[in-house]
Design a protein around this motif. Sequence first.
Motif, PDB file in Angstrom:
ATOM      1  N   SER A 139     -33.680  29.464  46.712  1.00 24.48           N
ATOM      2  CA  SER A 139     -32.943  29.376  45.851  1.00 24.48           C
ATOM      3  C   SER A 139     -32.060  30.554  45.921  1.00 24.48           C
ATOM      4  O   SER A 139     -31.218  30.803  45.090  1.00 24.48           O
ATOM      5  N   ASP A 140     -31.424  30.407  47.287  1.00 19.96           N
ATOM      6  CA  ASP A 140     -30.259  30.818  48.120  1.00 19.96           C
ATOM      7  C   ASP A 140     -29.871  30.233  48.564  1.00 19.96           C
ATOM      8  O   ASP A 140     -29.137  29.950  49.621  1.00 19.96           O
ATOM      9  N   VAL A 141     -29.675  28.412  48.046  1.00 15.69           N
ATOM     10  CA  VAL A 141     -29.540  27.554  48.853  1.00 15.69           C
ATOM     11  C   VAL A 141     -27.448  27.789  49.131  1.00 15.69           C
ATOM     12  O   VAL A 141     -26.902  28.023  48.259  1.00 15.69           O
ATOM     13  N   VAL A 142     -27.070  27.155  50.131  1.00 13.47           N
ATOM     14  CA  VAL A 142     -25.814  28.051  50.993  1.00 13.47           C
ATOM     15  C   VAL A 142     -25.144  26.866  51.380  1.00 13.47           C
ATOM     16  O   VAL A 142     -25.808  25.649  52.360  1.00 13.47           O
ATOM     17  N   ALA A 143     -23.975  26.080  51.175  1.00 12.53           N
ATOM     18  CA  ALA A 143     -23.780  24.969  52.460  1.00 12.53           C
ATOM     19  C   ALA A 143     -24.228  25.087  54.042  1.00 12.53           C
ATOM     20  O   ALA A 143     -23.793  26.642  54.287  1.00 12.53           O
ATOM     21  N   ASP A 144     -24.720  24.125  54.893  1.00  7.07           N
ATOM     22  CA  ASP A 144     -25.062  24.092  55.492  1.00  7.07           C
ATOM     23  C   ASP A 144     -25.876  25.246  56.157  1.00  7.07           C
ATOM     24  O   ASP A 144     -26.306  25.722  57.905  1.00  7.07           O
ATOM     25  N   GLY A 145     -27.052  25.398  55.617  1.00  2.33           N
ATOM     26  CA  GLY A 145     -28.337  26.088  55.402  1.00  2.33           C
ATOM     27  C   GLY A 145     -29.246  25.197  56.119  1.00  2.33           C
ATOM     28  O   GLY A 145     -29.826  26.248  56.737  1.00  2.33           O
ATOM     29  N   ARG A 146     -29.112  24.056  55.942  1.00  2.52           N
ATOM     30  CA  ARG A 146     -29.643  22.816  57.088  1.00  2.52           C
ATOM     31  C   ARG A 146     -31.574  23.365  56.562  1.00  2.52           C
ATOM     32  O   ARG A 146     -32.542  23.418  57.084  1.00  2.52           O
ATOM     33  N   PHE A 147     -31.952  23.616  55.298  1.00  2.00           N
ATOM     34  CA  PHE A 147     -33.274  23.855  54.697  1.00  2.00           C
ATOM     35  C   PHE A 147     -33.911  22.520  55.263  1.00  2.00           C
ATOM     36  O   PHE A 147     -33.860  21.416  54.712  1.00  2.00           O
ATOM     37  N   GLY A 148     -34.802  22.903  55.934  1.00  3.37           N
ATOM     38  CA  GLY A 148     -36.144  21.782  56.047  1.00  3.37           C
ATOM     39  C   GLY A 148     -36.102  20.917  57.487  1.00  3.37           C
ATOM     40  O   GLY A 148     -36.702  19.878  58.171  1.00  3.37           O
ATOM     41  N   LYS A 149     -35.307  22.265  58.720  1.00  2.44           N
ATOM     42  CA  LYS A 149     -34.231  21.423  60.072  1.00  2.44           C
ATOM     43  C   LYS A 149     -36.241  21.784  60.684  1.00  2.44           C
ATOM     44  O   LYS A 149     -36.455  21.265  62.163  1.00  2.44           O
ATOM     45  N   SER A 150     -37.197  22.756  60.276  1.00  2.00           N
ATOM     46  CA  SER A 150     -38.648  22.479  60.439  1.00  2.00           C
ATOM     47  C   SER A 150     -39.334  22.527  58.947  1.00  2.00           C
ATOM     48  O   SER A 150     -39.203  23.382  58.035  1.00  2.00           O
ATOM     49  N   VAL A 151     -40.650  22.170  59.384  1.00  2.00           N
ATOM     50  CA  VAL A 151     -41.690  21.978  58.531  1.00  2.00           C
ATOM     51  C   VAL A 151     -43.392  22.590  58.502  1.00  2.00           C
ATOM     52  O   VAL A 151     -43.591  22.269  60.033  1.00  2.00           O
ATOM     53  N   ALA A 152     -44.100  23.204  57.777  1.00  2.00           N
ATOM     54  CA  ALA A 152     -45.199  23.269  58.465  1.00  2.00           C
ATOM     55  C   ALA A 152     -45.993  24.105  56.848  1.00  2.00           C
ATOM     56  O   ALA A 152     -46.258  23.390  56.095  1.00  2.00           O
ATOM     57  N   GLN A 153     -47.517  23.034  57.136  1.00  2.00           N
ATOM     58  CA  GLN A 153     -48.491  23.804  56.078  1.00  2.00           C
ATOM     59  C   GLN A 153     -50.051  24.343  56.215  1.00  2.00           C
ATOM     60  O   GLN A 153     -50.021  24.017  57.813  1.00  2.00           O
ATOM     61  N   ASN A 154     -50.834  24.905  55.565  1.00  2.00           N
ATOM     62  CA  ASN A 154     -52.235  25.032  55.742  1.00  2.00           C
ATOM     63  C   ASN A 154     -52.444  23.967  54.441  1.00  2.00           C
ATOM     64  O   ASN A 154     -51.721  23.744  53.575  1.00  2.00           O
ATOM     65  N   SER A 155     -53.514  25.232  54.210  1.00  2.00           N
ATOM     66  CA  SER A 155     -54.321  24.599  52.752  1.00  2.00           C
ATOM     67  C   SER A 155     -53.818  24.948  51.697  1.00  2.00           C
ATOM     68  O   SER A 155     -54.343  24.990  50.623  1.00  2.00           O
ATOM     69  N   THR A 156     -53.084  26.477  51.405  1.00  2.00           N
ATOM     70  CA  THR A 156     -52.471  26.865  50.620  1.00  2.00           C
ATOM     71  C   THR A 156     -50.641  27.067  49.971  1.00  2.00           C
ATOM     72  O   THR A 156     -50.527  26.855  49.389  1.00  2.00           O
TER      73      THR A 156
END
Length: 204
Positions: A139-156
Amino acid sequence: AGAPGYDTPLYGSGYVVTYNHDGTGRQFLQPTGADMNSLAFGEGLWVTDDYLYVTAQYSNLLGAVYRYELNSGYPDQASQVTFTRPNFPAQGGELLSPITVGTKVITGSQLYDYNSLSNSGVGRVWDLDGSNDFIIAPSDVVADGRFGKSVAQNSTKLAFGANKNAGGGEAGYVYLYDTDGSNEIIITPSTSSGRFATSIFLID
């Protein structure tokens, strides 16, 4: 093991190789029906009981995930399924190495220029068969934020790490979402440096 910089048959084609646990039984894997030029196949890997998932960073300048059924532990070339995002604009949207498979297949596209903001990044999500794909942007996207440089999940929950360095620092943020991409929660570090969220793991 993945070798995304392998230069055969074309520059940066990449490959994946599998072995037995004692280093024997080598089998070599490259995708069929793909433009191999700078494909970078093998940038990221994930293995389940039934499938091998491989990211290819530069597939058609957008990135792709290749899925193979495992037969006695080895990937079956004939079972290849390619996960892409139709109509995904070529704004530096390549898939990098982070991938996780659980209730969803999740990757990070930290170089994607979301809303034309350079390297702001997005997360890319598919059902396990490659259908019902969508992207997640903070929601607070910025240039050079590099959202998605790591990822994870559980069942929810789905989780994404980000540099969040609009001010030039690398404090890092963690973003949590329900599995449909709703109900964003932002976790921030207590300092302005340290590259927080370079790695994430979620348990139930």
